[in-house]
Design an enzyme around this catalytic site. Structure first.
Site, mmCIF file in Angstrom:
data_model
loop_
_atom_site.group_PDB
_atom_site.id
_atom_site.type_symbol
_atom_site.label_atom_id
_atom_site.label_comp_id
_atom_site.label_asym_id
_atom_site.label_seq_id
_atom_site.Cartn_x
_atom_site.Cartn_y
_atom_site.Cartn_z
ATOM 1 N N HIS A 64 0.857 -1.177 0.000
ATOM 2 C CA HIS A 64 0.000 0.000 0.000
ATOM 3 C C HIS A 64 0.899 1.235 0.000
ATOM 4 O O HIS A 64 2.050 1.189 0.461
ATOM 5 C CB HIS A 64 -0.896 0.007 1.229
ATOM 6 C CG HIS A 64 -1.924 -1.074 1.229
ATOM 7 N ND1 HIS A 64 -3.055 -1.007 1.995
ATOM 8 C CD2 HIS A 64 -2.007 -2.250 0.548
ATOM 9 C CE1 HIS A 64 -3.795 -2.081 1.796
ATOM 10 N NE2 HIS A 64 -3.168 -2.863 0.924
ATOM 11 N N GLU A 66 1.061 3.875 1.800
ATOM 12 C CA GLU A 66 1.582 4.267 3.115
ATOM 13 C C GLU A 66 2.726 3.358 3.548
ATOM 14 O O GLU A 66 3.742 3.823 4.066
ATOM 15 C CB GLU A 66 0.462 4.223 4.171
ATOM 16 C CG GLU A 66 -0.664 5.197 3.913
ATOM 17 C CD GLU A 66 -1.793 4.636 3.067
ATOM 18 O OE1 GLU A 66 -2.914 5.167 3.172
ATOM 19 O OE2 GLU A 66 -1.588 3.662 2.299
ATOM 20 N N CYS A 94 -6.101 2.332 5.745
ATOM 21 C CA CYS A 94 -6.796 1.090 6.071
ATOM 22 C C CYS A 94 -6.167 0.530 7.352
ATOM 23 O O CYS A 94 -5.143 1.042 7.821
ATOM 24 C CB CYS A 94 -6.661 0.102 4.915
ATOM 25 S SG CYS A 94 -5.002 -0.594 4.740
ATOM 26 N N CYS A 97 -2.376 -0.121 7.023
ATOM 27 C CA CYS A 97 -1.544 1.083 6.985
ATOM 28 C C CYS A 97 -1.534 1.808 8.323
ATOM 29 O O CYS A 97 -0.513 2.372 8.723
ATOM 30 C CB CYS A 97 -2.020 1.997 5.866
ATOM 31 S SG CYS A 97 -1.814 1.228 4.250
#
Length: 167
Positions: A64, A66, A94, A97
Site C-alpha cells: 500500500h 503508506e 486502512c 496502513c
C-alpha cells in the site's frame, strides 16, 4: 472587480501542500495502471520519502502507498522508528496502513479522502474494521492457536539476548 477579487488567496499551509502532493502521486499512479493511493513521510519540514500503491505492480498485497512510503523513509533515516514524522496520505489509512504507522511510531497521520470515498471507488475497508470487533471464530479465514511446549522459546531467546535492539 469586487473587494473579494482584490484579496489574494491565502497561502496554502504546509499540510495542504503535502496533501496535494499525495493526491498528485495517487492520480499519477492510476494513470500508470496502479491503485488510487499516494503517501509521503515528512519530518522537520523535509520530505523523507514518497510512496504509491504498488499492490498490482509488484503482486504484493502489503504494498500500500503508506507502507511503501514508511519503508522508504526508514531506509532514508536508517532506523525503524519515524518518531517526529508525519505520514500524509491521499486516503484514510486502512487497518494495515494504520498498524504500520503505529509500528513506525509516526507522530501524526494526515489524510485527504476518507473511507467512504475509498468504498465508492471499490476499496471498502469496513469489512476489516468490523472483522476485528467480531469473535475470531466468525472470521472468513481460520486463525487457530496451536500452543506447543516450546512456543515461548523464541521470546526466551530474545529476552536473553543482551545485544538485542528493543522496539
Amino acid at each position: 472587480m469586487s473587494a473579494l477579487e482584490d484579496v489574494p488567496p491565502a497561502p496554502a499551509t504546509a499540510d495542504e501542500r503535502w496533501i496535494s502532493r499525495t493526491i498528485e502521486l495517487a492520480t499519477a499512479n492510476v494513470a500508470a495502471g496502479g491503485g488510487p493511493f499516494g503517501a509521503l513521510v515528512v519530518r522537520g519540514g523535509l520530505l523523507l520519502a514518497e510512496g504509491q500503491n504498488r499492490v498490482t505492480a509488484t503482486l504484493d498485497p502489503s504494498a500500500h502507498a503508506e507502507v511503501v512510503a514508511i519503508r522508504a523513509a526508514c531506509q532514508v533515516v536508517q532506523d525503524f522508528s519515524l518518531v517526529g514524522a508525519t505520514l500524509y496520505t491521499s486516503c484514510e489509512p486502512c487497518p494495515l496502513c494504520l498498524a504500520a504507522s503505529l509500528w513506525a511510531r509516526v507522530d501524526r497521520v494526515v489524510f485527504a479522502a476518507d473511507r467512504h470515498d475509498a468504498a465508492r471507488g471499490g476499496f471498502d475497508d469496513r469489512e476489516f474494521y468490523d472483522l476485528f470487533a467480531r469473535d475470531r471464530r466468525t472470521w472468513p479465514v481460520a486463525v487457530d492457536s496451536l500452543r506447543v511446549p516450546d512456543a515461548p522459546v523464541p521470546f526466551d531467546a530474545w529476552l536473553a539476548h543482551v545485544q538485542r535492539t528493543d522496539y
